[in-house]
Design a protein around this motif. Structure first.
Motif, short mmCIF file in Angstrom:
data_model
loop_
_atom_site.label_atom_id
_atom_site.label_comp_id
_atom_site.label_asym_id
_atom_site.label_seq_id
_atom_site.Cartn_x
_atom_site.Cartn_y
_atom_site.Cartn_z
N PRO A 82 52.92 9.19 -1.75
CA PRO A 82 52.30 10.60 -1.66
C PRO A 82 50.90 10.29 -0.95
N ASN A 83 50.05 11.01 -0.21
CA ASN A 83 48.77 11.00 0.01
C ASN A 83 48.33 12.37 -0.25
N TYR A 84 47.47 12.63 -1.28
CA TYR A 84 47.05 13.94 -1.71
C TYR A 84 46.17 14.54 -0.85
N THR A 85 45.07 13.47 -0.02
CA THR A 85 44.04 14.17 0.80
C THR A 85 44.43 14.53 1.93
N TYR A 86 45.68 14.29 2.50
CA TYR A 86 46.28 14.63 3.74
C TYR A 86 47.50 15.70 3.18
N THR A 102 52.37 19.65 4.04
CA THR A 102 51.99 21.25 4.17
C THR A 102 50.67 21.48 4.64
N SER A 103 50.45 22.64 4.83
CA SER A 103 49.11 22.98 5.43
C SER A 103 48.02 23.31 4.12
N PHE A 104 46.77 23.02 4.52
CA PHE A 104 45.84 23.43 3.33
C PHE A 104 45.79 25.17 2.87
N GLN A 105 46.17 25.77 3.73
CA GLN A 105 46.36 27.23 3.50
C GLN A 105 47.51 27.25 2.46
N ARG A 106 48.36 26.80 2.45
CA ARG A 106 49.58 26.88 1.55
C ARG A 106 49.10 26.14 0.20
#
Length: 178
Positions: A82-86, A102-106
């Motif tokens: 997992p990459n939590y930043t991206y 996923t998107s930052f909006q979601r």
């Protein structure tokens, strides 16, 4: 997070099996006992490049903002990183690297949902009851912090007897021969 799937809830009740393990850290200050556990097939990606593995899910009887949580057991089984930043999850697939994102909006919507859920718990008075239970189960504050107290029935064994540093490990003497 995501859409609610009532068929999954009915399925888990019908086919779940008991479990003795409890959760810690899900409900603040309390252990949560699962209703059971179930093995379900989980697939990542599409028809040309996908991975399917069976994962064991614990079934709980409390409301939360997530319908399923994937963690270390999932990452190990899928060899995922997992990459939590991206907001990405990458794993090997038969046709190359599988990337799930996923998107930052979601992600923001999920955070808002979590905050709303926490506010509802606070408003319902559950938090006050939890605080009382946590206070009753609080650790002894007179015990020195940062110190390690070995368990009874243990002995010290040197890791490297030729070393002058004297580094050792404590091993329980009450363990079975297995």
């Amino acid at each position: 997070m995501g859409q609610h799937t009532p068929s999954l809830v009915l399925y888990t009740r019908q086919y779940s099996r008991p479990t003795g393990a409890s959760f810690h850290g899900i409900v603040p200050g309390k252990q949560a006992i699962p209703l059971g556990q179930i093995d379900l097939s989980v697939t990542f990606r599409g028809p040309s490049n996908y991975r399917t593995e069976a994962l064991t899910f614990k079934v709980v009887g409390f409301h939360g903002t997530y319908h399923a949580t994937l963690g270390r057991p999932c990452y190990v089984k899928f060899m995922a990183v997992p990459n939590y930043t991206y907001l990405k999850l990458k794993m090997p697939g038969p046709g190359g690297v599988i990337t799930v994102g996923t998107s930052f909006q979601r992600a923001y919507e999920c955070d808002v949902e979590c905050c709303d859920h926490a506010a509802a718990i606070i408003a319902s008075g559950e938090l006050a009851a939890l605080r009382e239970e946590v206070t009753e189960e609080a650790p002894d504050l007179n015990r020195s912090t940062g110190s390690f107290e070995p368990a009874e029935g243990s002995k010290e064994v040197l890791i490297d007897s030729s070393s002058s540093e004297g580094k050792g490990v404590r091993i329980g003497t009450t363990l079975s021969s297995k």
